[in-house]
Design an enzyme around this catalytic site. Structure first.
Site, mmCIF file in Angstrom:
data_model
loop_
_atom_site.group_PDB
_atom_site.id
_atom_site.type_symbol
_atom_site.label_atom_id
_atom_site.label_comp_id
_atom_site.label_asym_id
_atom_site.label_seq_id
_atom_site.Cartn_x
_atom_site.Cartn_y
_atom_site.Cartn_z
ATOM 1 N N ASP A 25 0.836 -1.204 0.000
ATOM 2 C CA ASP A 25 0.000 0.000 0.000
ATOM 3 C C ASP A 25 0.873 1.258 0.000
ATOM 4 O OD1 ASP A 25 -1.909 2.092 0.682
ATOM 5 O OD2 ASP A 25 -3.264 0.435 1.140
ATOM 6 N N SER B 2 -7.189 4.305 -1.252
ATOM 7 C CA SER B 2 -6.905 2.864 -1.304
ATOM 8 C C SER B 2 -8.134 2.043 -1.696
ATOM 9 C CB SER B 2 -6.390 2.373 0.049
ATOM 10 O OG SER B 2 -5.171 2.991 0.341
ATOM 11 N N THR C 137 -8.213 -1.381 1.680
ATOM 12 C CA THR C 137 -7.687 -2.256 0.625
ATOM 13 C C THR C 137 -8.395 -3.610 0.598
ATOM 14 O OG1 THR C 137 -5.588 -1.095 0.611
ATOM 15 C CG2 THR C 137 -5.594 -3.309 -0.336
ATOM 16 N N GLU D 62 -1.211 -1.573 26.354
ATOM 17 C CA GLU D 62 -0.405 -0.502 25.772
ATOM 18 C C GLU D 62 0.033 -0.863 24.355
ATOM 19 O OE1 GLU D 62 3.612 1.881 26.907
ATOM 20 O OE2 GLU D 62 2.530 0.940 28.565
ATOM 21 N N HIS E 103 2.100 8.407 5.396
ATOM 22 C CA HIS E 103 1.139 9.460 5.753
ATOM 23 C C HIS E 103 1.655 10.317 6.910
ATOM 24 C CE1 HIS E 103 -2.264 9.035 3.150
ATOM 25 N NE2 HIS E 103 -2.447 7.749 3.434
ATOM 26 N N HIS F 151 -1.212 2.850 -5.152
ATOM 27 C CA HIS F 151 -0.981 4.260 -5.526
ATOM 28 C C HIS F 151 0.393 4.645 -5.020
ATOM 29 C CE1 HIS F 151 -1.683 5.036 -1.320
ATOM 30 N NE2 HIS F 151 -2.799 4.331 -1.409
ATOM 31 N N HIS G 46 -1.281 10.927 -0.748
ATOM 32 C CA HIS G 46 -0.976 9.989 -1.831
ATOM 33 C C HIS G 46 -0.447 10.761 -3.031
ATOM 34 C CE1 HIS G 46 -4.209 6.907 -0.344
ATOM 35 N NE2 HIS G 46 -3.242 7.117 0.521
HETATM 36 ZN ZN LIG Z 1 -3.458 2.786 -0.293
#
Ligand SMILES: [Zn+2]
Ligand SMILES: *[C@@H]1O[C@H](CO)[C@@H](O)[C@H](O)[C@H]1NC(C)=O
Ligand SMILES: *[C@@H]1O[C@H](CO)[C@@H](O)[C@H](O)[C@H]1NC(C)=O
Ligand SMILES: *[C@@H]1O[C@H](CO)[C@@H](O)[C@H](O)[C@H]1NC(C)=O
Ligand SMILES: *[C@@H]1O[C@H](CO)[C@@H](O)[C@H](O)[C@H]1NC(C)=O
Ligand SMILES: *[C@@H]1O[C@H](CO)[C@@H](O)[C@H](O)[C@H]1NC(C)=O
Ligand SMILES: *[C@@H]1O[C@H](CO)[C@@H](O)[C@H](O)[C@H]1NC(C)=O
Length: 521
Positions: free
Chosen positions: A56, A100, A165, A226, A335, A373, A453
């Site tokens: 991805d 996605s 996805t 955690e 990201h 992508h 993206h």
């Molecule tokens: Zn993606």
């Protein structure tokens, strides 16, 4: 020792032992490549099995940087020497760079869709529940096609099993965020959330292997730790249903042998000979980034471990299998502008592919590796050969401040490159941080909410039956047609019997002609 430090040492070796990269050296490299290229033959066997890998957000620059990170400039990741390679145009119906879910709809269903929609065609606009219900507006996936041909099917991912996805493999909807009921508008009761479609509908309930994260979408989660928190960026199930129990009840009612595993210890105890259905849900949200994944008995498996487990079950099928594997956290790392995390996730994706290649027969198994992508990672020039890919390239000729080899074109506030000093905006010196750390965020040129993206083409690599059909610049939605044609499933389900029919007609005509001829003499 850090991977990238090892890389530097590896690069010093030729220098130390005196190998010169002169014209003789490069001629030999090229001659070997030529020999390899001339030896490739098209494989026109029917593909009994298919394994489709999706990294991805894995842009070509991500692949190059990850290759250098792992073993240096002249090395290759597990899939990079596949004999056939093409490019995919990833634009979707309404955007130049897809999300996605719409990209996966093209990759798995053969139809491009609108941004943030999944398993539907362009008749369905974002949030239009009513339009997403009629089957005319829905699209089947390679999972439907493979199941109709009697193949075993499965998917594994490092994200939630209900995430963007994987969703188009088994679900249809106007918004990828409708993973559980609490994220859907109350009035949209004609639409079913993605998790329920996976567990209750076809083809989801017939999928033999489902592995990833996403417990918070399947049941009301009470236990968090955690290392396994609730993902507060996404919704969580609140309707009291326990879809993991529902999945088990369905398999029990079908008298199928099954297993549900939720940590490494349970995964290790599976008796593969005895199990036909496997549901592995290893985290409330996504599986943690590999650098901080808990690999102990209560922790989560790697993508490689999940892939190997899936193959052990799917390989039992006499009719073959279809497996989809997503390295989903490459995108998440990008990201947030965490280059080191993105490169490690790509190396782990490569490990899953390498392990797969040791478990399949490429004469009868089509293996495709691609991405949905690109991303906003930039690979900047001028660093020396053998440099740490996560380090400094050189000083800027404009302001004399160093810059890193990897940076981002867009990014979030943690990628902010500038600060105000004496009423002037100046770029921060990246040398004030260790830029190779997993938690470091590379600088971005444009600050928005997060790194976005990219809209560039992605590469697609293929090995095995009909791999040569991927060979030029293709539309992204071509990929499932290659799968269908190679395996004679979905739209090409009857094409092999068609050719049998023609050969029967041919033999029949020949016999008639022969009889006429024979009778005549
Ligand atoms: Zn993606
Ligand atoms: C693939 O696995 C083999 C066997 O473990 C190993 O020798 C090789 O280096 C691996 N290759 C890649 C590209 O990971
Ligand atoms: C929560 O954890 C406890 C102790 O590990 C376990 O017995 C229980 O089944 C868990 N509850 C749920 C809903 O997963
Ligand atoms: C878990 O990770 C540690 C640290 O990276 C490593 O030394 C160990 O071998 C791993 N254990 C397993 C079971 O993979
Ligand atoms: C910064 O600019 C403001 C407005 O132009 C001015 O009032 C202030 O004195 C300046 N400060 C410095 C440190 O130059
Ligand atoms: C650099 O280090 C400082 C101090 O530890 C930290 O606050 C900052 O977030 C780091 N910057 C980046 C971009 O990671
Ligand atoms: C293949 O043949 C079967 C049986 O005749 C039929 O039901 C099915 O629709 C056909 N599939 C395609 C894609 O033509």
């Amino acid at each position: 020792m850090k991977l990238s430090k090892v890389v530097v040492l590896v690069f010093l070796v030729p220098v130390i032992i005196g190998i010169k990269e002169d014209k003789k050296y490069w001629l030999e490299v090229a001659e070997k490549e030529l020999k390899d290229s001339l030896s490739y033959a098209w494989n026109t066997n029917k593909a009994k099995n298919i394994v489709l890998f999706v990294g991805d957000g894995m842009s070509s620059d991500t692949i190059t940087a990850s290759r250098i990170y792992r073993s240096g400039e002249d090395s290759y990741l597990a899939w990079e020497r596949f004999p056939h390679i093409g490019l995919l145009k990833t634009y979707n119906v309404d955007k130049q760079a897809p999300d996605s879910a719409s990209a996966a709809t093209a990759l798995f269903c053969g139809v491009k869709a609108k941004y943030n929609t999944h398993g539907v065609d362009a008749n369905v606009a974002l949030n239009d529940c009513e339009a997403s219900v009629p089957t005319d507006n829905r699209v089947d996936s390679i999972i439907n096609w493979a199941q109709a041909a009697g193949k075993s099917t499965g998917f594994v991912t490092t994200t939630r099993v209900t995430h963007a996805t994987p969703a188009p493999l088994y679900a249809h909807g106007p918004n990828r965020k409708w993973e559980c009921e609490s994220t859907m508008p109350i009035e949209e009761s004609n639409c079913k959330d993605i998790a329920r479609q996976l567990i209750e509908n076809e083809p989801g309930k017939n999928i033999k292997v489902i592995m990833g994260g996403g417990r918070q979408m399947l049941q009301t989660v009470v236990n968090t730790t955690e290392s396994d928190p609730i993902d507060t960026w996404a919704g969580r199930r609140r309707d009291g249903r326990n879809l993991i129990s529902d999945w088990m009840a369905d398999k029990k009612s079908r008298k199928a042998s099954f297993s549900v595993v939720q940590n490494n210890e349970e995964l290790a105890e599976i008796n593969y000979d005895k199990i036909d259905f496997l549901l592995g849900i290893f985290a409330n949200g996504h599986i943690p980034m590999d650098y901080k994944r808990d690999n102990g008995t209560n922790g989560q498996p790697s993508l490689e471990e999940m892939t190997v487990a899936a193959l052990k079950i799917l390989k039992k099928s006499n009719n073959g299998f279809l497996l989809v594997v997503e390295g989903g956290l490459i995108d998440f790392a990008h990201h947030r502008g965490h280059a080191a995390q993105a490169l490690l996730e790509t190396v782990r994706f490569s490990d899953a592919i390498n392990a797969t290649l040791g478990m399949i027969n490429a004469e009868e198994t089509l293996v495709i590796v691609t991405s949905d992508h690109t991303h906003s990672l930039a690979f900047n020039g001028n660093s020396r050969r053998g440099s740490d890919i996560l380090g400094i390239a050189e000083d800027s000729k404009f302001d004399k401040i160093p810059y890193t080899t990897l940076s981002y074109s867009t990014g979030g506030p943690n990628n902010l490159a500038y600060e105000v000093s004496n009423n002037k905006s100046v770029r921060k010196n990246p040398n004030e941080n260790d830029t190779t750390q997993f938690t470091y965020s590379q600088q971005a040129a444009i600050i928005t909410d997060e790194a976005h993206h990219g809209g560039g083409d992605v590469a697609v690599y293929a090995l095995g039956p009909y791999a040569h059909l991927l060979h030029t610049t293709h539309e992204q939605n071509f990929v499932p047609y290659v799968v269908a044609y190679a395996a004679k499933i979905g739209p090409y389900a009857n094409s092999s019997s068609t050719s049998n029919k023609w050969s029967l007609i041919f033999i029949g005509n020949f016999l008639v002609l022969f009889t006429i001829f024979y009778t005549a003499i």
